[in-house]
Design a protein around this motif. Structure first.
Motif: not given
Length: 614
Positions: A520-536
């Motif tokens: 399984s591959l968990d790609l790097p993310t970014k964003g100001g909130t947890e929701e933004e990071r999950e969506a990205y």
């Protein structure tokens, strides 16, 4: 006029059937919408029928009917549509089964919850495996049973009436207003159930769910035979009739692979096997400890069929309850097992544990010595008596080559039953048949499991057994070759995108034969909130898959599978096959499964291009 049009059209469809309709066990997720399972396929198929278009290319372009053939597939959908057309009813009311007893159990299950009486009428004979005593005692279903004499009238009944016939005419059903469910049995093919009358429409989804979780649809090969019979065409000989010879090869190979002394039990799919295990163990518990509660201990985020089926069994059977076993991520399987077994001992109950090793989707393997210690630990009930020992039910689909059960196996001293989904490595994705074996400690339970495999008529078909006989002998070599490709791909991703989190086995575990070919591959993310990071992260996952399946269409598929003979399969969430599993328990990371035969250099090149684009 309409009947002849239908039959003529089906005759051409049989002639032009796409090869994938007969050969694939999983279908393309890029043209599949789960909420429109079967209906979208039927709507588009109906358009082809109205236009008298039976071209193979048009059939191949139809949207996926179901994502996995044990649930249903193009040929089961076509067969059900044709029978519905010929009987002037809606196609959703026609449901085909590989089993001849499960459609009966499906109606009984719903009436059990609705507290509704059921009478079962049969004109010739009941399914050979139907066991009235066991169905009432173990499954808890109540019903009246009666054989109809020739010409005997069917009277109104305050409840549901099931009529069972052994009609050789594929499309001939008794749709008497006093019959709620008409079931035709076909000795070599399975059965077809028709839900009769608008007042019974609410049963359809419940019956479909039984087919989804406790059995399989009539197989593609058998649906194809049924369609041939429907249009008066001689069925083609698949050359798989020597069941005894093929089964001997399969059992001998499984014995070598598992080092278990018990003969394997072969089921029509992994969940058919699991259902037989569940009901067989409940049957054994009713005999050995009739007054004790049964606790089925299951990880809440394991494969959805496992999760859902266990909870469905607990909901239907008196004195059975589910206890959660957190195993992934921040949870340690050993600690969780110790904790939950202590709870069960305090209840003086019977513990049955279901677990995947490695886990899905995080591909984690617990400390096996510690797990063995926890499972064998002597515990006391509140009255000071020795607590009942657990039975460990091990789903080792990801690593069927690991010898847990042999004389020197890590779990040889624990009552353990191991099972494997056959659509994965055992068949190389060519059929769904699965199997289970037990170690010496649990060997006494196999008789009960076999009893319920037969009662549910969920044994592997002749064709499935022949495919296993062909594929199983090379399984361990394919596992080794696929692991080699997977390790190389994982290493490349680690070097190319070091900020990605990859869940895969360590080199140390691989040295102990834990060589899965899925990660399984968990790609790097970014964003100001947890929701933004999950969506990205989700959007990035989708971008990667889109690039893979677009640029390598002959090998990379957006599909749920594992152990396939060639190519690379991708899916999001990694637990997308969980179906009814709570959304909060799904893992929105990419799951990648690699085969022994693929263009790894091309996959690396596309991944490098993906990294350069983010």
């Amino acid at each position: 006029m309409e009947d002849s049009k239908v039959l003529n059209y089906i005759k051409e469809v049989v002639k032009n059937t796409p090869a994938d309709w007969l050969k694939l066990t999983t279908h393309r997720l890029d043209i599949y919408h789960e909420e429109l399972a079967k209906t979208e396929f039927i709507q588009e198929f109906e358009k082809l029928y109205e236009a008298s278009n039976n071209d193979k290319s048009a059939l191949e372009a139809l949207p996926t009917a179901y994502d996995y053939i044990r649930l249903g597939h193009p040929l089961s959908s076509v067969l059900e549509w044709a029978i519905a057309k010929l009987n002037n009813i809606n196609s959703e009311s026609v449901i085909s089964f590989s089993s001849r007893t499960i459609p009966i159990l499906a109606v009984l299950r719903k009436n059990h919850f609705d507290h509704k009486p059921t009478q079962i009428l049969y004109t010739d004979k009941l399914p050979t495996a139907f066991d009235e005593v066991a169905v009432k005692k173990v499954y808890g279903y109540q019903f009246e049973l009666k054989q109809l004499k020739a010409g005997e009238e069917i009277y109104a009944f305050e409840g549901s009436t099931i009529l069972i016939s052994n009609n050789k005419d594929i499309a001939s059903f008794e749709l008497n207003a006093k019959v709620d469910f008409s079931i035709n049995l076909y000795d070599e093919l399975g059965s077809i159930l028709v839900v009769n009358g608008k007042e019974n429409k609410s049963y359809i989804s419940d019956i479909q769910h039984v087919r989804r979780r406790e059995t399989i649809a009539m197989t593609p090969a058998d649906c194809y035979t049924a369609l041939q019979q429907l249009v008066g065409k001689a069925a083609t000989d698949e050359g798989h009739s020597d069941r005894a010879t093929n089964k001997a090869i399969v059992l001998e190979t499984i014995e070598k692979v598992t080092a278990a002394n018990t003969d394997a039990i072969l089921g029509s799919c992994g969940l058919s096997v699991q259902y037989a295990i569940m009901m067989g163990l409940i049957d054994a518990a009713l005999e050995q400890h009739p007054d004790k509660a049964i606790k089925i201990i299951v990880p809440p985020n394991c494969y959805g069929g496992t999760n859902d089926q266990a909870r469905r069994v607990a909901a239907a059977v008196k004195n059975v309850e589910i206890l959660d076993l957190p195993v992934d991520g921040d949870n340690d399987m050993v600690q969780s097992t110790d904790k939950v077994l202590t709870q069960v001992a305090e209840m003086d109950a019977i513990p049955y544990i279901i677990a995947e090793i490695p886990t899905n989707p995080r591909v984690e393997v617990p400390n096996l010595e510690d797990l063995r210690a926890v499972l064998s630990k002597k515990r006391l009930t509140p009255t000071g008596n020795t607590a009942i020992e657990p039975v460990f039910i091990l789903d080792q689909t990801f690593c069927p080559n690991v010898q847990f059960l042999g004389e020197n196996g890590i779990l040889s001293s624990i009552k353990t039953i191991s099972y494997v989904s056959g659509s994965k490595f055992p068949s190389g994705g060519k059929c769904t048949a699965g199997y289970c074996v037990a170690n010496d400690e649990a060997a006494y339970l196999m008789e009960k499991i076999d009893k319920h495999m037969k009662l549910c008529d969920n044994e592997a078909t002749d064709l499935q057994v022949s495919i296993l006989a062909e594929q199983l002998p090379s399984m361990n070599q394919r596992i080794a070759d696929a692991y080699k490709n997977t390790r190389e791909f994982v290493t490349f991703i680690e070097e190319t995108l070091p900020t990605a989190k990859i869940n895969f086995v360590s080199e140390e575990l691989a040295a102990r034969d834990f060589t899965p070919s899925v990660f399984s591959l968990d790609l790097p993310t970014k964003g100001g909130t947890e929701e933004e990071r999950e969506a990205y992260k989700r959007a990035l996952n989708q971008k990667l898959i889109d690039m893979m399946i677009t640029q390598i269409p002959n090998e990379s598929k957006y599909c749920v599978s594992y152990g396939q003979l060639k190519g690379c399969y991708w899916t999001i969430p990694a637990t997308s096959t969980q179906g009814t599993t709570k959304e909060s328990d799904k893992d929105y990371i990419a799951r990648v499964s690699v085969s022994p035969d693929l263009n790894l250099d091309k996959h690396k090149a596309v991944f490098k291009e993906f990294v350069e684009s983010i």
